[in-house]
Write an enzyme that holds these catalytic residues in place. Structure first.
Site, mmCIF file in Angstrom:
data_model
loop_
_atom_site.group_PDB
_atom_site.id
_atom_site.type_symbol
_atom_site.label_atom_id
_atom_site.label_comp_id
_atom_site.label_asym_id
_atom_site.label_seq_id
_atom_site.Cartn_x
_atom_site.Cartn_y
_atom_site.Cartn_z
ATOM 1 N N GLY A 45 0.844 -1.192 0.000
ATOM 2 C CA GLY A 45 0.000 0.000 0.000
ATOM 3 C C GLY A 45 0.873 1.234 0.000
ATOM 4 C CD GLN A 50 3.608 5.795 2.506
ATOM 5 O OE1 GLN A 50 2.642 5.220 2.017
ATOM 6 N NE2 GLN A 50 4.570 5.137 3.151
ATOM 7 C CB CYS A 99 5.344 2.328 7.280
ATOM 8 S SG CYS A 99 4.843 3.780 6.354
ATOM 9 C CG LEU A 100 6.733 1.215 1.238
ATOM 10 C CD1 LEU A 100 6.142 1.621 -0.102
ATOM 11 C CD2 LEU A 100 7.811 0.156 1.059
ATOM 12 C CG HIS A 141 -0.435 1.314 7.533
ATOM 13 N ND1 HIS A 141 0.543 0.865 8.398
ATOM 14 C CD2 HIS A 141 0.213 2.088 6.616
ATOM 15 C CE1 HIS A 141 1.719 1.368 8.020
ATOM 16 N NE2 HIS A 141 1.547 2.094 6.937
ATOM 17 C CD GLU A 142 -0.898 2.259 2.861
ATOM 18 O OE1 GLU A 142 -0.462 3.401 2.627
ATOM 19 O OE2 GLU A 142 -0.147 1.320 3.184
ATOM 20 C CG HIS A 145 0.530 7.042 5.347
ATOM 21 N ND1 HIS A 145 1.673 7.427 6.013
ATOM 22 C CD2 HIS A 145 0.681 5.709 5.129
ATOM 23 C CE1 HIS A 145 2.456 6.372 6.200
ATOM 24 N NE2 HIS A 145 1.877 5.313 5.675
HETATM 25 NI NI NI Z 1 2.721 3.376 5.669
#
Ligand code: NI
Length: 187
Positions: A45, A50, A99-100, A141-142, A145
């Site tokens: 995701g 991000q 998380c990235l 989670h996404e 952001h």
């Molecule tokens: Ni994340």
């Protein structure tokens, strides 16, 4: 085009993202770039902040986890202006997340795995679904952001203290991962 991933500490990750309208310039290209960036970094995701864009767009493809979570076999979503409502009767579970934007950090996060989500797709068609299980977690989670939140905001102060050095390194851009990142300093 593969874009650099903005790391924890970058202000864009702490902003409440802007709502998208059909007039938003370059939406198709932005979504394509988000997809390419997510696949190149082996994520499941990605949210527009991000990649440095404060806009309410999420892309999810969690189908790679279908061996463990069969319900994810078709889990590909473009979420524009998503709105999540947690359903109180859903069971709360603690599961490890990553998380990235926080490479090398994996922490258990307690979440309700049953949500009511409304969103627009890339054609601005409205959707409204009850989602359960791991996919509900990925969506939460996404969508966090887009509200300027990251998953470690949900962990205890003690856990956060234990990973403080790792977090400081990420803020300084000192990370060891095999995708391009944007932090305060270059490696
Ligand atoms: Ni994340």
């Amino acid at each position: 085009m593969i874009l650099p991933i903005y790391l924890y500490g970058q202000p864009v990750l702490r902003r409440v993202a802007d709502e998208i309208t059909p007039e938003y310039e370059g939406l198709t290209e932005l979504i394509e770039n988000m997809k390419a960036t997510m696949y190149a970094s082996d994520g499941i995701g990605i949210a527009a902040p991000q990649v440095g864009v404060s806009a309410k767009i999420v892309y999810i493809d969690a189908s790679v986890l279908a061996d463990t979570f069969p319900e994810l076999a078709e889990a590909k979503y473009i979420l524009i202006n998503p709105e999540i409502e947690v359903i109180a009767d859903g069971k709360r579970l603690s599961r490890e997340e990553g998380c990235l934007s926080l490479p090398g950090i994996h922490e258990p996060v307690m979440r309700t795995e049953k949500i009511h989500i409304k969103w627009l797709d890339e054609n601005f068609t409205a959707h409204d679904e009850i989602v359960e299980g791991y996919l509900a977690r990925v969506m939460q989670h996404e969508c966090d952001h887009l509200d300027g939140k990251v998953f470690i905001d949900h962990i205890s102060p003690i856990r956060k203290q234990l990973i403080r050095n790792k977090l400081n390194n990420i803020v300084r851009g000192k990370v060891n991962c095999d995708y391009r990142t944007k932090g305060v300093a270059k490696k």
